[in-house]
Design a protein around this motif. Structure first.
Motif, short mmCIF file in Angstrom:
data_model
loop_
_atom_site.label_atom_id
_atom_site.label_comp_id
_atom_site.label_asym_id
_atom_site.label_seq_id
_atom_site.Cartn_x
_atom_site.Cartn_y
_atom_site.Cartn_z
N GLY A 9 4.31 -13.06 -12.97
CA GLY A 9 4.68 -12.39 -11.95
C GLY A 9 3.81 -11.19 -11.71
O GLY A 9 2.94 -10.68 -12.30
N VAL A 10 4.25 -10.19 -10.63
CA VAL A 10 3.38 -9.32 -10.35
C VAL A 10 4.12 -8.06 -10.03
O VAL A 10 5.20 -8.02 -9.44
CB VAL A 10 2.82 -9.67 -8.61
N LEU A 11 3.71 -6.97 -10.60
CA LEU A 11 4.04 -5.73 -10.30
C LEU A 11 3.14 -4.83 -10.16
O LEU A 11 2.25 -4.45 -10.78
CB LEU A 11 4.81 -5.12 -11.38
N SER A 12 3.01 -4.42 -8.62
CA SER A 12 1.86 -3.51 -8.33
C SER A 12 2.19 -2.04 -8.06
O SER A 12 3.29 -1.85 -7.68
CB SER A 12 1.28 -3.85 -6.84
N GLY A 13 1.31 -1.15 -8.63
CA GLY A 13 1.50 0.11 -8.71
C GLY A 13 2.71 0.82 -9.74
O GLY A 13 3.28 1.75 -9.28
N CYS A 14 2.70 -0.09 -10.84
CA CYS A 14 3.67 0.53 -11.52
C CYS A 14 3.12 0.41 -13.04
O CYS A 14 2.15 -0.12 -13.42
CB CYS A 14 5.23 -0.10 -11.93
N ALA A 33 -2.96 1.86 -3.42
CA ALA A 33 -2.02 1.06 -2.57
C ALA A 33 -2.71 -0.43 -2.30
O ALA A 33 -2.08 -1.49 -2.43
CB ALA A 33 -1.20 1.60 -1.37
N ALA A 34 -3.91 -0.13 -1.75
CA ALA A 34 -4.50 -1.74 -1.23
C ALA A 34 -5.01 -2.36 -2.51
O ALA A 34 -4.79 -3.59 -2.54
CB ALA A 34 -5.82 -1.22 -0.17
N ALA A 35 -5.37 -1.62 -3.47
CA ALA A 35 -5.76 -2.20 -4.69
C ALA A 35 -4.32 -3.24 -5.20
O ALA A 35 -4.37 -4.20 -5.71
CB ALA A 35 -6.04 -1.45 -5.69
N GLY A 36 -3.24 -2.57 -5.23
CA GLY A 36 -2.12 -3.31 -5.74
C GLY A 36 -1.72 -4.46 -5.06
O GLY A 36 -1.52 -5.32 -5.62
N GLU A 37 -2.11 -4.34 -3.65
CA GLU A 37 -1.80 -5.69 -2.70
C GLU A 37 -2.89 -6.70 -3.16
O GLU A 37 -2.38 -7.85 -3.10
CB GLU A 37 -1.95 -4.99 -1.38
N VAL A 38 -4.07 -6.40 -3.31
CA VAL A 38 -5.00 -7.45 -3.55
C VAL A 38 -4.64 -8.14 -4.93
O VAL A 38 -5.09 -9.31 -5.03
CB VAL A 38 -6.38 -6.79 -3.44
N GLY A 121 -14.54 -0.87 -0.92
CA GLY A 121 -13.72 -0.78 0.45
C GLY A 121 -12.37 -0.21 0.40
O GLY A 121 -12.02 0.53 -0.96
N SER A 122 -11.84 -0.09 1.31
CA SER A 122 -10.34 0.23 1.22
C SER A 122 -9.59 -0.46 2.29
O SER A 122 -10.16 -1.00 3.16
CB SER A 122 -10.20 1.97 1.36
N GLY A 123 -8.13 -0.14 2.22
CA GLY A 123 -7.21 -0.84 3.23
C GLY A 123 -7.33 -2.25 3.38
O GLY A 123 -7.43 -3.11 2.28
N ASP A 124 -7.45 -2.86 4.65
CA ASP A 124 -7.62 -4.09 5.10
C ASP A 124 -8.96 -4.77 4.40
O ASP A 124 -8.90 -5.84 4.32
CB ASP A 124 -7.43 -4.57 6.50
N GLU A 125 -9.93 -3.83 4.38
CA GLU A 125 -11.19 -4.06 3.98
C GLU A 125 -11.51 -4.21 2.37
O GLU A 125 -12.79 -4.42 2.21
CB GLU A 125 -12.37 -3.19 4.78
#
Length: 390
Positions: A9-14, A33-38, A121-125
């Motif tokens: 499973g995935v838990l981002s940012g914890c 935040a973007a790193a957690g999403e990726v 990079g950062s954000g969507d990039e």
């Protein structure tokens, strides 16, 4: 964490600091935040067949995961790594990611480690540029494209030049090693995994060790996540430069020796002297060898001729990778085990080894199995050394 089945499973940012609360070094470009999403996208892609539509990580991640038969996997972003970021090119930064993973039908339990992931990079990039560094372990399948070969009781994961050819050779050696070990010890349920990085430098990166830690050895057996917990998934790692220089007979001895460590879980044993774990592994590897003892023990016998027989069995310090007498220490330990076989037979050596691995002291196990003390073992061993040295 050995023996605990981690839910994929995935838990981002914890875990540690929340991703959104990480204070980035000024000018570092850190976007937690973007790193957690990726990371979340990556885990989903690794768990589902087929490549992601627009992957934000190296394409070989997906290919390697499928080739090695990646089982359970979970990742979560923890915190940025300012120290490693400072050493990276402009526009890149490092984050620490909590990773658990396993290889189906090979690892008895998931491995668990904090790894360094390089972002750009950062954000969507934002993209993942690679994995490794910071003194943390970094799985080979996340380093670069690999070739995978499977034998009847083994698999090999290989990077670098002629990877496919080398992988096929390694599983042949490993299958033979498994058969040889099986003649002495109970067969192992899981398959043996051989990993061969492209270079000794990459070997240190994979294991999270200091540069130069493995320059003088051909192979090492160790838990893949740096854990010392009993039951931790353990693989055999090859130093390609050293291993490539071995003759076929020597290569087989090395592989069989390391597989003995895997089967006996020597890498996570606590309180067991290295003369016993290394000597026993060499006993199994050389059990059916036709090499004359004088040749197989040439280094320690040369020392005996020069300075006389040692007065004690090799200490753990004498098995340090960077010592210039490493070969002699292995040979001395092997001869100690052959002396025990002559004293009570192979079955007695197995009982002695298992007793010490289970927590008995060497003194207690020698008395229980052979009816001798350590002083008597050393006397017998020294006499053998003197006899062989002529």
């Amino acid at each position: 964490m050995a023996g605990v089945v981690l839910l994929a499973g995935v838990l981002s940012g914890c875990g540690g600091e929340e991703a959104g609360d990480v204070e980035a070094p000024r000018g570092s470009g850190v976007d937690a935040a973007a790193a957690g999403e990726v990371i979340a996208e990556l885990v989903q892609a690794l768990q589902e067949p087929g490549p992601a539509s627009e992957p934000r990580w190296p394409a070989y991640f997906d290919v390697n995961a499928d080739a090695v038969g990646l089982g359970e996997v979970s990742m979560r972003y923890l915190v940025d790594d300012a120290a490693q970021t400072a050493s990276l090119p402009e526009g890149q930064w490092a984050g620490v990611v909590d990773l658990s993973w396993s290889i189906d039908q090979a690892d008895p339990a998931p491995a668990h480690a904090e790894v360094s992931v390089i972002f750009s990079g950062s954000g969507d990039e934002l993209r993942i540029a690679g994995v490794g560094g910071g003194g943390r372990v970094a799985p080979l399948w996340l380093q670069e494209p690999v070739e995978v070969a499977r034998g009847t009781a083994s698999m090999a994961i290989v990077a670098g030049e002629r990877a496919a050819e080398r992988a096929a050779r390694y599983v042949r050696l490993a299958d033979q090693g498994v058969r040889a070990v099986g003649e002495v010890l109970r067969p192992r349920r899981q398959g043996v995994v051989i990993e061969a990085p492209a270079s000794v430098e990459q070997l240190d990166t994979v294991l999270g060790t200091e540069p130069g830690s493995h320059g003088g050895i051909a192979a090492v057996t160790t838990p893949i996540d740096g854990s010392t917990a009993p039951g931790a998934p353990t693989h055999v790692f090859l130093n390609p430069a050293q291993f490539a220089g071995l003759a076929p007979r020597g290569a087989q001895v090395v592989i069989t020796h390391e597989i003995t460590h895997v089967v006996t879980e020597a890498a996570t044993a606590v309180g067991v002297p290295l003369w016993l774990t290394e000597g026993f592994a060499d006993y199994v590897a050389l059990r059916d060898s036709t090499v004359p003892v004088a040749e197989a023990a040439s280094q320690i016998l040369a020392q005996v001729r020069k300075r006389g027989a040692p007065r004690s069995l090799p200490s753990d310090a004498e098995f340090a990778v960077r010592t210039d007498k490493l070969g002699a220490s292995y040979e001395a330990a092997w001869l100690a085990c052959t002396v025990l076989v002559d004293e009570g037979g192979e079955a007695a050596l197995l009982r002695f080894h298992r007793a010490v691995m289970a927590g008995d002291s060497v003194t207690q196990a020698l008395d229980d199995v052979f009816g001798i003390d350590e002083a008597r073992l050393i006397a017998l061993w020294r006499a053998r050394l003197v006899e062989l040295a002529g």
